[in-house]
Design an enzyme around this catalytic site. Structure first.
Site, PDB file in Angstrom:
ATOM      1  N   TYR A 144     -13.290   6.528 -14.211  1.00  0.00           N
ATOM      2  CA  TYR A 144     -13.272   5.233 -13.509  1.00  0.00           C
ATOM      3  C   TYR A 144     -13.793   4.117 -14.418  1.00  0.00           C
ATOM      4  CZ  TYR A 144     -14.175   2.000  -9.594  1.00  0.00           C
ATOM      5  OH  TYR A 144     -14.188   0.925  -8.739  1.00  0.00           O
TER       6      TYR A 144
ATOM      7  N   LYS B 275     -11.682   0.829 -15.642  1.00  0.00           N
ATOM      8  CA  LYS B 275     -12.075  -0.535 -15.263  1.00  0.00           C
ATOM      9  C   LYS B 275     -12.439  -1.373 -16.488  1.00  0.00           C
ATOM     10  CE  LYS B 275     -11.510  -0.196 -10.796  1.00  0.00           C
ATOM     11  NZ  LYS B 275     -10.468  -0.982 -10.115  1.00  0.00           N
TER      12      LYS B 275
ATOM     13  N   ASP C   3       4.041   3.217  -3.747  1.00  0.00           N
ATOM     14  CA  ASP C   3       2.973   3.761  -4.584  1.00  0.00           C
ATOM     15  C   ASP C   3       3.026   3.004  -5.907  1.00  0.00           C
ATOM     16  OD1 ASP C   3       1.433   5.235  -6.411  1.00  0.00           O
ATOM     17  OD2 ASP C   3       1.728   7.081  -5.258  1.00  0.00           O
TER      18      ASP C   3
ATOM     19  N   ALA D 194      -5.512  -2.300  -5.821  1.00  0.00           N
ATOM     20  CA  ALA D 194      -5.493  -0.857  -5.525  1.00  0.00           C
ATOM     21  C   ALA D 194      -6.320  -0.118  -6.564  1.00  0.00           C
ATOM     22  CB  ALA D 194      -4.054  -0.338  -5.535  1.00  0.00           C
ATOM     23  N   GLY D 195      -7.136   0.798  -6.089  1.00  0.00           N
ATOM     24  CA  GLY D 195      -7.965   1.560  -7.026  1.00  0.00           C
ATOM     25  C   GLY D 195      -8.478   2.813  -6.349  1.00  0.00           C
TER      26      GLY D 195
ATOM     27  N   ASN E 209     -21.334   4.385 -15.618  1.00  0.00           N
ATOM     28  CA  ASN E 209     -21.934   5.021 -14.450  1.00  0.00           C
ATOM     29  C   ASN E 209     -21.778   6.539 -14.588  1.00  0.00           C
ATOM     30  OD1 ASN E 209     -23.332   4.616 -12.124  1.00  0.00           O
ATOM     31  ND2 ASN E 209     -21.522   4.297 -10.835  1.00  0.00           N
TER      32      ASN E 209
ATOM     33  N   ASP F 177       0.850  -1.200   0.000  1.00  0.00           N
ATOM     34  CA  ASP F 177       0.000   0.000   0.000  1.00  0.00           C
ATOM     35  C   ASP F 177       0.878   1.240   0.000  1.00  0.00           C
ATOM     36  OD1 ASP F 177      -2.357   1.798   0.403  1.00  0.00           O
ATOM     37  OD2 ASP F 177      -3.370  -0.088   0.883  1.00  0.00           O
TER      38      ASP F 177
ATOM     39  N   ASN G 121     -17.226  18.649 -16.121  1.00  0.00           N
ATOM     40  CA  ASN G 121     -16.570  19.307 -14.981  1.00  0.00           C
ATOM     41  C   ASN G 121     -15.246  18.646 -14.597  1.00  0.00           C
ATOM     42  OD1 ASN G 121     -18.793  21.030 -14.618  1.00  0.00           O
ATOM     43  ND2 ASN G 121     -19.884  19.429 -13.481  1.00  0.00           N
TER      44      ASN G 121
HETATM   45  P1  NAI Z   1     -10.442   1.406  -0.624  1.00  0.00           P
HETATM   46  O1  NAI Z   1     -10.329   2.844  -1.013  1.00  0.00           O
HETATM   47  O2  NAI Z   1     -11.067   1.062   0.683  1.00  0.00           O
HETATM   48  O3  NAI Z   1      -9.006   0.716  -0.653  1.00  0.00           O
HETATM   49  C1  NAI Z   1      -8.105   0.928  -1.719  1.00  0.00           C
HETATM   50  C2  NAI Z   1      -6.699   0.738  -1.207  1.00  0.00           C
HETATM   51  O4  NAI Z   1      -5.821   0.974  -2.308  1.00  0.00           O
HETATM   52  C3  NAI Z   1      -6.324   1.730  -0.111  1.00  0.00           C
HETATM   53  O5  NAI Z   1      -5.690   1.066   0.946  1.00  0.00           O
HETATM   54  C4  NAI Z   1      -5.392   2.681  -0.827  1.00  0.00           C
HETATM   55  O6  NAI Z   1      -4.417   3.260   0.033  1.00  0.00           O
HETATM   56  C5  NAI Z   1      -4.763   1.784  -1.866  1.00  0.00           C
HETATM   57  N1  NAI Z   1      -4.185   2.553  -2.956  1.00  0.00           N
HETATM   58  C6  NAI Z   1      -4.748   3.573  -3.622  1.00  0.00           C
HETATM   59  N2  NAI Z   1      -3.880   4.074  -4.511  1.00  0.00           N
HETATM   60  C7  NAI Z   1      -2.756   3.355  -4.414  1.00  0.00           C
HETATM   61  C8  NAI Z   1      -1.495   3.402  -5.070  1.00  0.00           C
HETATM   62  N3  NAI Z   1      -1.217   4.330  -5.973  1.00  0.00           N
HETATM   63  N4  NAI Z   1      -0.550   2.500  -4.717  1.00  0.00           N
HETATM   64  C9  NAI Z   1      -0.801   1.563  -3.781  1.00  0.00           C
HETATM   65  N5  NAI Z   1      -1.968   1.484  -3.120  1.00  0.00           N
HETATM   66  C10 NAI Z   1      -2.948   2.365  -3.430  1.00  0.00           C
HETATM   67  O7  NAI Z   1     -11.206   0.686  -1.850  1.00  0.00           O
HETATM   68  P2  NAI Z   1     -12.070  -0.675  -1.911  1.00  0.00           P
HETATM   69  O8  NAI Z   1     -13.492  -0.302  -1.825  1.00  0.00           O
HETATM   70  O9  NAI Z   1     -11.536  -1.672  -0.969  1.00  0.00           O
HETATM   71  O10 NAI Z   1     -11.779  -1.112  -3.427  1.00  0.00           O
HETATM   72  C11 NAI Z   1     -10.759  -2.018  -3.798  1.00  0.00           C
HETATM   73  C12 NAI Z   1     -10.823  -2.230  -5.295  1.00  0.00           C
HETATM   74  O11 NAI Z   1     -12.127  -2.693  -5.662  1.00  0.00           O
HETATM   75  C13 NAI Z   1     -10.580  -0.969  -6.114  1.00  0.00           C
HETATM   76  O12 NAI Z   1      -9.870  -1.297  -7.277  1.00  0.00           O
HETATM   77  C14 NAI Z   1     -11.981  -0.505  -6.454  1.00  0.00           C
HETATM   78  O13 NAI Z   1     -11.998   0.282  -7.621  1.00  0.00           O
HETATM   79  C15 NAI Z   1     -12.666  -1.836  -6.650  1.00  0.00           C
HETATM   80  N6  NAI Z   1     -14.123  -1.790  -6.515  1.00  0.00           N
HETATM   81  C16 NAI Z   1     -14.724  -1.502  -5.318  1.00  0.00           C
HETATM   82  C17 NAI Z   1     -16.109  -1.487  -5.216  1.00  0.00           C
HETATM   83  C18 NAI Z   1     -16.831  -1.227  -3.909  1.00  0.00           C
HETATM   84  O14 NAI Z   1     -18.055  -1.279  -3.889  1.00  0.00           O
HETATM   85  N7  NAI Z   1     -16.140  -0.935  -2.802  1.00  0.00           N
HETATM   86  C19 NAI Z   1     -16.952  -1.758  -6.384  1.00  0.00           C
HETATM   87  C20 NAI Z   1     -16.225  -2.046  -7.574  1.00  0.00           C
HETATM   88  C21 NAI Z   1     -14.866  -2.070  -7.624  1.00  0.00           C
END
Ligand code: NAI
Length: 456
Positions: free
Chosen positions: A361, A365, A272, A297-298, A355, A249, A307
């Site tokens: 995004y 994806k 990163d 990671a996302g 969306n 992370d 905008n």
């Molecule tokens: P989150 O925001 O809770 O966790 C994402 C993690 O990625 C964080 O710990 C962040 O620090 C890390 N991160 C971000 N940029 C980074 C970088 N440049 N280098 C290393 N680490 C980095 O997100 P969540 O909800 O756990 O999502 C995880 C994945 O699932 C993402 O790819 C998100 O787009 C995808 N996703 C999530 C959905 C949801 O409903 N939560 C729905 C669809 C997809």
């Protein structure tokens, strides 16, 4: 944030009131726990379209569910006239597997109806219907029509069946190559996967004996963005399956990453992922190579296109897509992914269905899905590595808890299971794709979305 509506509908007055008002009726899903690893009940094995030539019985026998042969008398031969439920009074099946690989024309589709019509009502809550189909034969448009028809059938049944039950289609030619997929779909691990069409190829060249209890023992898995949310759940599930997990992370999340790693007996890597040399740094950190690479990671930076400044566009494209391509290329080029390796990238239903406010995004994806489909055959042929994606829908995380109430409720209810998924649902799907026995699953994009009503 807790789903209070789901708790309310679990009570008798809640069920009564919401039914009277015509509101969604979510059922609490039964999920995997160490003490409760299987569905409760038996498996009914039916056939439509004549004998298929698949050697399914041994694979189903190892699924953890007793197979009912006496119930249908239809473990072989046509289902027409022979498929019926268990004797009156006995509980219905926890799972139904309908082998429809032999369906080659519209007439044979009648056997699909004949097989499932009598049993569908009796399938237990949180039960499974898995339809098996054959690959589309492009030289036979009648076969292709009938086999494609199974997709519309499965997706429609998924939308109407209710009670936490799921319906999926697996296209296969070799039953033994599909064992990990059948075990996943026939277990509580696939609770939030419904309405999916999954293609399974033939057995992997590199496959050896499989430890079904600790499949990843002795293997190293790296999960990006694993300090929290879905990534942390993925790390935990892969560790449960025996992997040594590297929790990657950003520096700002280093403390959380270390905490997760310590809890799982893994290690943390502060990096990163957008750094130009991220792949090289991962390879340097893991000189013996790695077996499982999870691109989780996302970020989101939502704005309507009118905008959206260029910076919001490029930061999302860089984290969600460019860095995935860069690190994958670097690690494959260095031979850092061992033979039998697995890459699982994270797409999103926003990338498949689109969306509002998420052009950046959604583009990133969808790009992940494109990468997976194009890279998969080459990565397997040249490196012995599979490449797949999970596409989560509405998952209960801190991110979705922050969504305004009305949108959050819409996101939760607008799927066939009428509730949000949990991070563990994405994690279990990832663990199936990362499984050593999943070498015949390649180039797939599997939605973990409770069959979201958002299209595609
Ligand atoms: P989150 O925001 O809770 O966790 C994402 C993690 O990625 C964080 O710990 C962040 O620090 C890390 N991160 C971000 N940029 C980074 C970088 N440049 N280098 C290393 N680490 C980095 O997100 P969540 O909800 O756990 O999502 C995880 C994945 O699932 C993402 O790819 C998100 O787009 C995808 N996703 C999530 C959905 C949801 O409903 N939560 C729905 C669809 C997809």
């Amino acid at each position: 944030m807790a789903d209070r509506y789901l708790s309310f509908t679990a009570t008798a007055p809640g069920r009564f009131l919401t039914a009277r008002l015509g509101l969604p009726q979510p059922s609490a899903l039964s999920r995997w726990t160490a003490g409760h690893p299987s569905l409760d009940g038996h498996l009914l094995h039916l056939t439509a379209g004549g004998p298929s030539g698949l050697d399914l019985a041994p694979v189903l026998a190892r699924s953890g569910l007793p197979t009912a042969t006496e119930a249908a008398g239809a473990t072989a031969g046509s289902a027409t006239g022979s498929a019926h439920g268990p004797a009156t009074g006995s509980p219905g099946p926890a799972a139904v597997v309908l082998d429809a690989t032999g369906v080659r024309d519209v007439d044979a589709l009648a056997e699909v109806h004949a097989a499932l019509h009598p049993v569908v009502r009796s399938v237990a809550a949180s039960g499974r219907i898995v339809v098996l189909g054959a690959p589309l034969d492009t030289r036979d448009h009648h076969q292709a029509a009938a086999q494609q028809a199974l997709e519309g059938f499965v997706r429609s049944l998924g939308k109407e069946i209710g009670r936490g039950r799921t319906v999926n289609l697996v296209r296969l030619t070799d039953a033994s190559a599909a064992e990990s997929t059948m075990r996943f779909l026939l277990s509580p691990k696939s609770a939030y996967v419904s309405g999916q069409v999954i293609g399974v190829g033939t057995a992997e060249r590199h496959g050896g004996p499989v430890d079904w209890t600790l499949p990843l023992a002795g293997r190293t898995a790296l999960v990006t963005g694993a300090a929290r949310g879905i990534g942390a759940a993925v790390a935990e599930t892969l560790a449960r399956d025996g992997a040594h997990v590297v929790v990657l992370d950003v520096p700002q999340a280093a403390e959380d990453a270390r905490r997760v790693a310590a809890r799982l007996g893994g290690s943390a890597l502060t990096l990163d992922i957008t750094a130009a040399d991220a792949g090289e740094r991962i390879a340097a950190e893991l000189p013996d190579g790695l077996d499982v690479l999870i691109h989780n990671a996302g970020i989101t930076r939502d704005r309507r296109l009118v905008n959206m400044p260029a910076e919001r566009w490029s930061s999302v494209l860089d984290v969600n897509l460019a860095s995935v391509l860069r690190t994958t290329d670097a690690l494959l080029a260095k031979g850092a992914l061992r033979t039998g390796g697995r890459i699982v990238a994270t797409a999103s239903i926003a990338g498949l269905a689109g969306n509002a406010g998420q052009t950046n995004y959604g583009a990133s994806k969808a790009g992940v899905a494109g990468m997976v489909r194009a890279l998969a055959p080459h990565a397997l042929a040249e490196h012995g590595v599979t490449v797949n994606a999970v596409a989560p829908g509405f998952i209960e995380t801190k991110m979705t808890a922050a969504v305004p109430l009305f949108l959050r409720e819409a996101g939760r209810r607008m799927n066939s299971l009428a509730q949000g998924g949990l991070p563990v649902d994405v994690a279990e799907t990832t663990a199936w794709l990362a499984h050593p026995a999943s070498g015949s699953v390649n180039g797939q994009v599997v939605r973990v979305c409770g069959q979201s009503l958002l299209g595609a």
